[in-house]
Design an enzyme around this catalytic site. Structure first.
Site, PDB file in Angstrom:
ATOM      1  CG  HIS A 251      -0.196  -0.367   2.506  1.00 33.34           C
ATOM      2  ND1 HIS A 251      -0.229  -1.643   3.024  1.00 33.34           N
ATOM      3  CD2 HIS A 251       0.601   0.336   3.344  1.00 33.34           C
ATOM      4  CE1 HIS A 251       0.487  -1.699   4.136  1.00 33.34           C
ATOM      5  NE2 HIS A 251       1.015  -0.516   4.344  1.00 33.34           N
TER       6      HIS A 251
ATOM      7  CG  ASP B 135       5.272  -3.547   5.578  1.00 33.02           C
ATOM      8  OD1 ASP B 135       5.600  -3.955   6.698  1.00 33.02           O
ATOM      9  OD2 ASP B 135       4.172  -3.035   5.331  1.00 33.02           O
TER      10      ASP B 135
ATOM     11  CD  GLU C 177       5.514  -7.762   8.139  1.00 37.99           C
ATOM     12  OE1 GLU C 177       5.001  -7.783   9.269  1.00 37.99           O
ATOM     13  OE2 GLU C 177       4.947  -7.253   7.164  1.00 37.99           O
TER      14      GLU C 177
HETATM   15  C1  GLC Z   1      -0.620  -8.793  10.987  1.00 31.59           C
HETATM   16  C2  GLC Z   1      -0.081  -8.775   9.621  1.00 31.59           C
HETATM   17  C3  GLC Z   1       1.292  -8.209   9.635  1.00 31.59           C
HETATM   18  C4  GLC Z   1       1.295  -6.887  10.365  1.00 31.59           C
HETATM   19  C5  GLC Z   1       0.716  -6.994  11.710  1.00 31.59           C
HETATM   20  C6  GLC Z   1       0.634  -5.642  12.332  1.00 31.59           C
HETATM   21  O1  GLC Z   1       0.090  -9.693  11.750  1.00 31.59           O
HETATM   22  O2  GLC Z   1      -0.048 -10.053   9.074  1.00 31.59           O
HETATM   23  O3  GLC Z   1       1.737  -8.048   8.340  1.00 31.59           O
HETATM   24  O4  GLC Z   1       2.584  -6.455  10.560  1.00 31.59           O
HETATM   25  O5  GLC Z   1      -0.544  -7.540  11.611  1.00 31.59           O
HETATM   26  O6  GLC Z   1       0.272  -5.751  13.680  1.00 31.59           O
HETATM   27  C1  GLC Z   2       3.926  -4.403   8.603  1.00 29.29           C
HETATM   28  C2  GLC Z   2       4.581  -3.639   9.732  1.00 29.29           C
HETATM   29  C3  GLC Z   2       3.528  -3.085  10.630  1.00 29.29           C
HETATM   30  C4  GLC Z   2       2.551  -2.263   9.837  1.00 29.29           C
HETATM   31  C5  GLC Z   2       1.993  -3.059   8.663  1.00 29.29           C
HETATM   32  C6  GLC Z   2       1.276  -2.179   7.689  1.00 29.29           C
HETATM   33  O1  GLC Z   2       3.350  -5.558   9.034  1.00 29.29           O
HETATM   34  O2  GLC Z   2       5.480  -4.454  10.419  1.00 29.29           O
HETATM   35  O3  GLC Z   2       4.110  -2.334  11.658  1.00 29.29           O
HETATM   36  O4  GLC Z   2       1.512  -1.873  10.659  1.00 29.29           O
HETATM   37  O5  GLC Z   2       3.004  -3.668   7.917  1.00 29.29           O
HETATM   38  O6  GLC Z   2       2.183  -1.482   6.879  1.00 29.29           O
END
Ligand code: GLC
Ligand code: GLC
Length: 627
Positions: A167, A267, A309
């Site tokens: 995003h 991310d 991630e």
């Molecule tokens: C969920 C998502 C992860 C994100 C997290 C934020 O676990 O899968 O991508 O970082 O929420 O709290």
């Molecule tokens: C990833 C990051 C998290 C964030 C999410 C949305 O999971 O670790 O902190 O909120 O992405 O970008």
């Protein structure tokens, strides 16, 4: 007469040829049916060629070096440190003053949390990016960034930055044009004229932030659209089915690579592809996209690796490291979320059966061209990713266990040592995620508040046991800023209107440089944790069996309180033993010897372990690396 190609051009052509089979079949599968595919393909190759042409000479040399030493990131000397730039030392330039500190700890890889220009106001800690080519002005300039990259390189440290590719902020130029009605940019996002399609998708979607950002779509009456917003309202999901998005992001990747970035942390990758009737997570196309993106880096900036991630269940996570048809060709690194979850789970229950079951059954003994990012805490919450099946396999209820862990780590379960905070309680699913710093979850905050010296000592031992675990398991251990000084929870976030709704800020404290200064002299828990972690990292660097490519075998120690694994190095293996309780434990000497640890030498303390009546005796929260 045509000019002969320069050596530089030849290198590019060779790299393109090498990675073509990894790149073009993926792109064809994703975009090949579109009439604009051939033009897209030409533009992509042109962009790669330009990225390479713009690449500074020093980085081209690094590309060659890493082609020659492709295991550079798997070596036992690699240790990461993760921080928010402002919370570490104010600004990018501020980092330069603290490189000695990082080096003292043994750090060779630095992850600067989101540093590109975010939207104003709440930006989800910088994960709502407005401009991928600018540095957050609060931290400094692009020049400062390059200075830091250079300074790190001179100290042999790699640089990791976030690239948010699921995003952009709704303030990004693309999103602005989309909001103004430009159809070209509306196709960069997922925008709907009516709520009908969103409603259909919602039937199978999950909510990431049910508390403060419920649902996955946002209606903007002024635009007349429903926009896909998986995370917060201000984070608009990109439409990866549009090849123009792929091309834009590749250009950003090469731009960052040429500024001296070594590791791109991609991310929230699981969410990149949408399919009606699914959770829209980890769809097969996600892996095609990621393999193609990796190939692009290998062609135009070969030194760069990708950290993916994906905080998902084990079976879903492994493909991010390249499995099956993507073997060795996807992420070089991915977070070992299960190891993190199982560490906290076993600490709470004082029982390692679930941990052993999960880690022994769901993970392969080795990965191709890849390794884990191991960690015990990060900047995000902990979700209790324990499946009902895994829980049942060791005779517990999944729902019950997850609920227990939330209460234990929130701090409400009778007798708990932990102090944390709930995150995103979801009454529909019963899900309660947990925030909290490593030290507070491990019991230090509570023990100190209660003046319980013995409890504080146990907490220190838990923290060190966790670090010895992530240092030996296989992968790059990532230390979250402040954990090495046992920083406690920080409730100050409640006073900040941009943070108060998000309890993850409780475990994102500011660095305490006064504590850091006292790290060598003081006898405080904080200083002892620092010295303990430093020692662990130093011993790790000196232990070849801990190379990331050395196969791992999780074994049962015959004592449920003890977690055990072997690192099966051809030059001599290692047996890791970890006592998850505050009691003395034993494991059989004969068993240890049968697994090859005949020298009974502990590589961590660099001392011989003396068996007692045929037993290896382990003090509370002991960690030993037997060779
Ligand atoms: C969920 C998502 C992860 C994100 C997290 C934020 O676990 O899968 O991508 O970082 O929420 O709290
Ligand atoms: C990833 C990051 C998290 C964030 C999410 C949305 O999971 O670790 O902190 O909120 O992405 O970008």
């Amino acid at each position: 007469m045509a000019k002969p190609p320069s050596a530089d051009d030849e290198i590019f052509d060779l790299r393109l040829a090498r990675s073509a089979p990894d790149l073009f079949p993926m792109l064809e599968a994703l975009y090949g049916a579109r009439p604009d595919y051939p033009a897209f393909r030409d533009r992509l190759v042109k962009a790669l060629r330009k990225g390479w042409a713009d690449r500074p000479q020093g980085l081209k040399r690094l590309d060659l070096l890493r082609d020659l030493e492709p295991d550079w990131f798997q070596r036992p000397g690699m240790t990461g440190y993760v921080f928010y730039i402002d919370r570490f030392n104010g600004s990018l330039r501020g980092i330069l003053d603290k490189l000695d500190y990082l080096q003292d700890l043994g750090i060779t890889y630095v992850h600067l949390m989101p540093c590109l220009k975010p939207r104003p106001g709440d930006s989800d800690g910088g994960y709502s990016v407005m401009d991928y080519r600018r540095i957050n002005p609060a931290f400094g300039t692009m020049e400062d960034f390059e200075t830091v990259a250079q300074a790190l390189r001179e100290r042999g440290m790699s640089l990791c930055v976030d690239l948010v590719l699921n995003h952009t902020a709704k303030e990004h130029a693309w999103a602005r044009k989309a909001a103004q009605g430009d159809p070209k940019y509306q196709d960069y996002y997922l925008m709907f004229d009516t709520p009908d399609t969103p409603r259909l998708y919602e039937q199978t979607l999950v909510e990431v932030f049910p508390d403060n950002a419920p649902g996955n779509f946002t209606h903007y009456p002024e635009i007349g659209k429903w926009v896909w917003t998986t995370f917060n309202e201000h984070q608009w999901d990109l439409n990866w089915a549009n090849p123009a998005v792929f091309l834009e992001i590749v250009e950003v990747m090469l731009f960052l690579a040429n500024k001296g970035v070594d590791v791109l942390r991609l991310d929230a990758v699981a969410f990149m592809w949408k399919r009606l009737g699914t959770r829209c997570q980890s769809e097969p196309e996600v892996h095609m996209l990621l393999q193609a993106l990796r190939a692009c880096s290998r062609i135009a900036s070969a030194a760069v690796i990708h950290l993916e991630e994906a905080i998902v269940a084990p079976a879903e996570m492994l493909p991010y490291l390249g499995r099956g048809r993507h073997d060795g060709k996807e992420g070089n690194l991915a977070y070992h979320n299960s190891l993190m979850v199982q560490f906290w789970s076993a600490l709470a229950t004082r029982d390692t059966r679930l941990m052993t079951h999960v880690l022994a059954t769901h993970f392969p003994d080795r990965l191709t061209n890849a390794t884990y990012a191991t960690y015990i805490r990060c900047h995000d919450d902990i979700g209790w990713a324990v499946t009902d099946q895994d829980a049942a396999a060791v005779g517990v209820s999944g729902h019950g266990h997850r609920g227990f862990l939330s209460e234990f780590y929130e701090g409400s379960f009778p007798g708990t040592f932990a102090k944390g905070a709930l995150f995103q309680v979801n009454p529909l699913t019963g899900d309660k995620r947990i925030s909290g710093s490593c030290a507070s979850l491990a019991g230090l905050e509570r023990a100190l508040a209660e003046g319980d010296a013995a409890g504080a000592e146990m907490a220190v031992q838990r923290i060190l046991m966790g670090h010895a675990l992530i240092a030996a398991f296989g992968g790059i251990p990532l230390i979250y800023m402040g954990d090495e000084l046992a920083l406690p929870n920080d409730h100050g976030y409640l006073d900040d209107p941009h943070h108060a709704h998000d309890s993850r800020w409780v475990h994102r404290p500011r660095m305490d440089w006064a504590l850091a200064e006292a790290r060598h002299a003081a006898d405080t828990p904080s200083a002892r944790v620092f010295r303990g972690v430093k020692e662990i990292l130093a011993q790790r660097a000196a232990t070849p069996a801990l190379h990331g490519a050395v196969p791992l075998r999780v074994v049962s120690a015959g004592n449920d309180a003890v977690f055990a694994f072997q690192r099966l190095a051809p030059t001599g293996g290692l047996l890791g033993l970890f006592n998850f309780t505050e009691h003395w434990q034993e494991v059989g000497e004969a068993w240890v010897r049968a697994l090859g640890a005949t020298a009974l030498h502990d590589a961590l303390s660099d001392a011989r372990v003396d068996p007692h009546q045929g037993q290896i005796v382990l003090p509370p929260y002991a960690r030993v690396w037997l060779t």
